[in-house]
Design an enzyme around this catalytic site. Structure first.
Site, PDB file in Angstrom:
ATOM      1  N   SER A  14      -3.229   9.647   7.402  1.00 53.33           N
ATOM      2  CA  SER A  14      -3.908  10.332   8.499  1.00 53.33           C
ATOM      3  C   SER A  14      -2.897  10.754   9.565  1.00 53.33           C
ATOM      4  O   SER A  14      -1.735  10.346   9.530  1.00 53.33           O
ATOM      5  CB  SER A  14      -4.963   9.410   9.136  1.00 53.33           C
ATOM      6  OG  SER A  14      -4.342   8.469  10.002  1.00 53.33           O
ATOM      7  N   GLU A  48      -0.043  -3.373   4.884  1.00 53.00           N
ATOM      8  CA  GLU A  48       1.075  -2.866   4.088  1.00 53.00           C
ATOM      9  C   GLU A  48       2.354  -2.956   4.917  1.00 53.00           C
ATOM     10  O   GLU A  48       2.345  -2.615   6.109  1.00 53.00           O
ATOM     11  CB  GLU A  48       0.856  -1.405   3.683  1.00 53.00           C
ATOM     12  CG  GLU A  48      -0.387  -1.139   2.861  1.00 53.00           C
ATOM     13  CD  GLU A  48      -0.306  -1.680   1.446  1.00 53.00           C
ATOM     14  OE1 GLU A  48       0.780  -2.135   1.038  1.00 53.00           O
ATOM     15  OE2 GLU A  48      -1.346  -1.647   0.748  1.00 53.00           O
ATOM     16  N   CYS A  61      -6.423  -5.641   2.364  1.00 54.93           N
ATOM     17  CA  CYS A  61      -7.528  -6.547   2.058  1.00 54.93           C
ATOM     18  C   CYS A  61      -8.177  -7.004   3.349  1.00 54.93           C
ATOM     19  O   CYS A  61      -8.038  -6.381   4.401  1.00 54.93           O
ATOM     20  CB  CYS A  61      -7.026  -7.740   1.254  1.00 54.93           C
ATOM     21  SG  CYS A  61      -5.797  -8.748   2.109  1.00 54.93           S
TER      22      CYS A  61
END
Length: 635
Positions: free
Chosen positions: A365, A79, A2
């Site tokens: 990634s 996270e 967020c």
């Protein structure tokens, strides 16, 4: 994932209503970072907010989250990949949990470990914890700078946000140009933390936490890089045995999600490694995404496609034509960065993540692989150049000048001559400034010509090295510089802003803390061997990837901006530079006008200047002038 923002008034002078109105505006400016939900906390002294991109515990992960007696509350961006392990530890200590989110684990961890809590976290994050009982605010940022956190502090009032554009929605924050940062920007395109291009607007440095209590701020570093070679690693097999399971663990950790995930696939070793590991761990074919440039010199889509077929992924190509540039895109990107950002690879990154978001909410990634395992070509160039470091600086300068004179002769373009000239120019600099001078956008002499008044250079912000620095090998020294500056200020800034502009979460398994610690122990010979970087990753992945992944030359992801000199581009250049406003008081715009007019007609590389560099010089100046105009920055 967020965005967070807030204003904390230590002495309660602003007023609850004004705080609330300000933070509502700030939070609306980061809706793209979290379109799924929002949260607020308001009191007489503070207003805190967030926007949520729901990834874990979709139903109960709403923020803020409080502890059991409601004396602590948290707003979190990021996270935590080891949150389940930490939850087990805390459960064993008697803590109770109401949600399945990683956010609640952080606040319970803070109750247990206090301000040491960030050391336990494995992940990417920026968060704030309000200690309501003690009237204290605690903020922290992850070790490598994957998630941003900007702030402004004056008279005990702390304003903070995940993005500059949001922070500046607080109208009490002045928009004044930081002239010291301007020098850094022009030289290297990077501004060292904690500074930004705005005076008194700071960034919380990587691996740091901050407390605000009774109007006083304290910043403490909880993580530092220290390369310590493990001399027991004697053979290739020793290193493979150590690294391989940790690499598996890093990818497995970052697969934790309650929504579908995919992966970037560029055709390079790093993203291919991540996709191969994902494929081994996934029950269904992995969704992979690559960008296909119309400019063939920057296109790796064929390699990515072959890799995708080899790994049996669900592959998607995003095509970017030469003339994709538009003025609207220029201004949109400036709004999301909030600061001039001269790396042209932001453009394809933005367009690529825009397309990926149509398919998945989370993408992995290969970012960080070069920094951890010695993949950049410049690392090998540096190893060669440092063999001449015994020469006196004056002699190095003379050799550089001689090579520059030779470069002015019409003898055809020679990349080796240009690299050699650059090497001796670097060696002519003071030792602690050599890293900065390696990839200057404008040389010191070029920068001085840009300014009307004599310019003094003082680059101490890029010369702060730890006590152990001198004991490291030249390879580890340049790796440290890239980890501390280029990675957070360029690579990860680009990835965060491009992806979050499109409400996409990007994770980087190579930046797993345990994987980094393992890589920091590897002897140099297993990082670069026989002229090839990432030697040990190559050895680990040879059984799983097609040979083409290892055999093709390394390419960057930068957009060839000189291939986008459309009428729209030229018109934007003219509009920016022909009406520079107050910038004409400090810059020599006669010189700048010569630069951009010459760049727009340059058709090929010369001995003195590559087409790529000249076009990127102009782009960096366009970003600067455009940013000052967009945000009405006082000069």
């Amino acid at each position: 994932m967020c965005g967070i923002c807030g204003v904390y008034d230590s002495f309660g002078r602003v007023g609850k209503d004004r705080l609330k109105e300000t933070v509502i505006r700030m939070n609306e400016a980061i809706v793209h970072r979290g379109p799924d939900d929002f949260g607020f906390y308001h009191s007489a002294k503070c207003s805190l907010a967030m926007r949520r991109l729901a990834i874990i515990d979709l139903e109960h992960g709403k923020q803020p989250i409080f502890n059991d007696d409601s004396t602590l509350c948290i707003f979190f961006n990021g996270e935590i990949y080891n949150y389940l392990d930490l939850k087990e530890i805390l459960l064993a200590k008697g803590y109770k949990f109401k949600t399945a989110s990683d956010t609640e684990v952080i606040i319970k961890g803070y109750e247990e470990w206090g301000e040491d809590m960030p050391q336990y976290l494995r992940g990417m994050f920026a968060f704030c914890i309000l200690d309501i009982k003690r009237d204290k605010l605690f903020l922290a940022r992850d070790r490598f700078g994957e998630k941003p956190l900007y702030y402004h502090l004056k008279d005990g009032i702390l304003s903070f946000s995940s993005e500059i554009d949001s922070l500046l929605k607080n109208n009490s924050i002045p928009r004044r140009l930081n002239h010291e940062s301007l020098k850094y920007y022009l030289a290297s395109t990077l501004v060292p933390e904690p500074y930004t291009m705005l005076k008194d607007v700071m960034t919380l440095p990587v691996g740091c936490c901050m407390t605000l209590e009774k109007g006083e701020v304290q910043i403490k570093k909880y993580f530092s890089i220290n390369y310590q070679t493990d001399n027991s690693l004697k053979t290739k097999e020793d290193v493979v045995e150590m690294v391989s399971p940790i690499l598996d663990q890093a990818v497995k950790r970052q697969m934790v999600s309650d929504v579908p995930i995919g992966s970037f696939l560029s055709g390079g070793i790093d993203s291919s490694t991540v996709v191969a590991k994902l494929s081994q761990l996934s029950e269904n074919p992995v969704k992979t995404f690559t960008v296909k440039f119309e400019a063939e010199s920057h296109d790796e889509s064929k390699i990515a496609k072959e890799t995708a077929q080899h790994l049996d992924t669900n592959h998607h190509e995003i095509f970017i034509p030469k003339k994709e540039f538009s003025e609207d895109l220029f201004w949109d990107l400036l709004e999301h960065t909030g600061l001039p950002f001269p790396d042209t690879s932001l453009i394809p990154s933005y367009l690529l993540t825009q397309e990926i978001r149509k398919h998945v909410k989370v993408a992995l990634s290969g970012d960080g692989g070069d920094e951890l395992f010695g993949g950049y070509d410049i690392f090998q160039w540096w190893q060669k150049i440092t063999k001449f470091s015994f020469l006196p600086r004056g002699l190095s300068s003379l050799i550089g000048q001689t090579l520059t004179a030779i470069s002015g002769l019409d003898i055809g373009v020679n990349d080796n001559l240009r690299r050699l000239r650059k090497g001796f120019e670097v060696l002519s600099q003071p030792e602690k400034l050599r890293f900065l001078s390696m990839n200057m956008m404008f040389s010191m002499q070029e920068s001085k010509r840009l300014f009307k008044e004599p310019l003094k250079f003082d680059y101490k912000g890029f010369a702060n090295f730890p006590p152990e620095f001198d004991s490291w090998t030249p390879l580890r020294q340049i790796m440290y510089y890239r980890m501390m500056h280029d990675l957070p200020l360029a690579m990860l800034t680009k990835v965060d802003r491009a992806s979050m502009a499109n409400s996409l979460e990007v994770r980087a398994p190579f930046l797993d803390v345990d994987l980094f610690e393992a890589s920091s122990k590897i002897p140099d010979t297993f990082l670069i061997n026989e002229g090839k970087g990432k030697y040990i990753i190559r050895e680990i992945m040879k059984p799983y990837l097609p040979a083409i992944v290892f055999d093709h030359p390394k390419r960057g992801f930068g957009m060839p901006i000189h291939n986008n000199y459309s009428d729209n581009f030229r018109n934007l250049v003219r509009s920016l530079f022909e009406s520079p406003g107050d910038l004409k008081e400090i810059f020599d715009f006669n010189h700048i006008n010569d630069l951009w007019q010459e760049a727009l007609v340059q058709k090929k590389d010369t001995q003195k200047l590559s087409l790529y560099r000249s076009s990127n010089q102009i782009w960096s100046l366009m970003q600067l002038v455009g940013w000052i105009k967009k945000y009405n920055v006082e000069i």
